[in-house]
Scaffold this active site. Structure first.
Site, PDB file in Angstrom:
ATOM      1  N   HIS A   1      -7.228  -8.433  -3.060  1.00  0.00           N
ATOM      2  CA  HIS A   1      -8.551  -7.728  -2.760  1.00  0.00           C
ATOM      3  C   HIS A   1      -8.523  -6.138  -3.083  1.00  0.00           C
ATOM      4  CE1 HIS A   1      -6.193  -7.350   0.962  1.00  0.00           C
ATOM      5  NE2 HIS A   1      -6.806  -6.451   1.127  1.00  0.00           N
TER       6      HIS A   1
ATOM      7  N   TYR B   1       1.163  -1.285  -0.004  1.00  0.00           N
ATOM      8  CA  TYR B   1       0.205  -0.194  -0.009  1.00  0.00           C
ATOM      9  C   TYR B   1       0.901   1.259  -0.187  1.00  0.00           C
ATOM     10  CZ  TYR B   1      -4.091  -2.739   0.955  1.00  0.00           C
ATOM     11  OH  TYR B   1      -5.200  -3.769   1.127  1.00  0.00           O
TER      12      TYR B   1
HETATM   13 FE   LIG Z   1      -5.978  -4.803   2.331  1.00  0.00          FE
END
Ligand SMILES: [Fe+2]
Length: 222
Positions: free
Chosen positions: A156, A103
């Site tokens: 996801h 991320y």
């Molecule tokens: Fe996640």
């Protein structure tokens, strides 16, 4: 597994119908469409860079000549109410890991590479018929060991969906055919009968030829 009041009794959906020919039929999957989309944790990586671009093309950041790494995909669907009617002007907010499973967030301890050309975050509104759509890359799976857990998170995309008059939901979309789904501890929190509501079907976009994942979100009225 403890039953959540979010999920109606299985018996409601497993109820048998007897036709005039005496043939017993199970109520189809469609019956589950009366249920709001199962919720999932927001997780620790909701974007912390509010100045970042968040349009519907996550593969390209304005001013960059390079595109995001990874497999380009389309994610499209509709936001519907629990009667199956489209909800217009609903906000659809997505965020996800990059191709390497990392991320773009200051708190992500995963040492996998960042991708300076991946937007990682997008927000849009549904149209008159409840449609939304994003162009993005397929997120990488990531190991949970850096977060103190066992195993892996399967691929996801995180979703927050909201509209005035409806209960907002935070959930996650999974990918049809991902072999890591079976061992994922987050989707395992959803009863088996409902997990398919979070797994996007893969199709092919006729116009672009890109893989297209379909994910509808169902909101319940307040
Ligand atoms: Fe996640």
């Amino acid at each position: 597994m403890e039953k959540s009041p979010q999920y109606p009794s299985r018996r409601l959906f497993g109820k048998k119908l007897t036709t005039s020919l005496g043939v017993c039929l199970l109520l189809p999957k469609l019956a589950l469409a009366k249920t709001a989309t199962p919720t999932q944790t927001e997780g620790p990586f909701y974007p912390d860079t509010p100045e970042q671009e968040k349009d519907t093309d996550l593969t390209h950041i304005e001013g960059h000549t390079e595109l995001a790494e990874g497999e380009t995909i389309l994610v499209r669907g509709r936001v519907l109410n629990t009667d199956g009617k489209p909800i217009k002007n609903a906000e659809v907010d997505i965020w996800q890991a990059n191709h390497h499973g990392r991320y773009s967030h200051r708190e992500d301890p995963n040492p996998a590479p960042l991708d300076a050309h991946f937007q990682g975050w997008g927000i849009t509104k549904t149209d008159e018929l409840g449609h939304y759509g994003f162009k993005t890359i397929k997120p990488g799976a990531y190991p949970l060991k850096y977060l103190g857990g066992p195993g892996w998170r399967c691929r996801h995309i995180h979703f927050k969906v909201s509209c005035l008059g409806y209960k907002p939901i935070t959930t996650q979309m999974y990918f049809e055919g991902d072999t890591l789904i079976e061992q994922d501890l987050e989707i395992a929190k959803v009863p088996k009968d409902y997990q398919h509501l979070l797994i996007a079907d893969q199709q092919k976009d006729q116009l672009s030829g890109l893989p297209l994942f379909r994910f509808d979100v169902m909101l319940a009225k307040i």
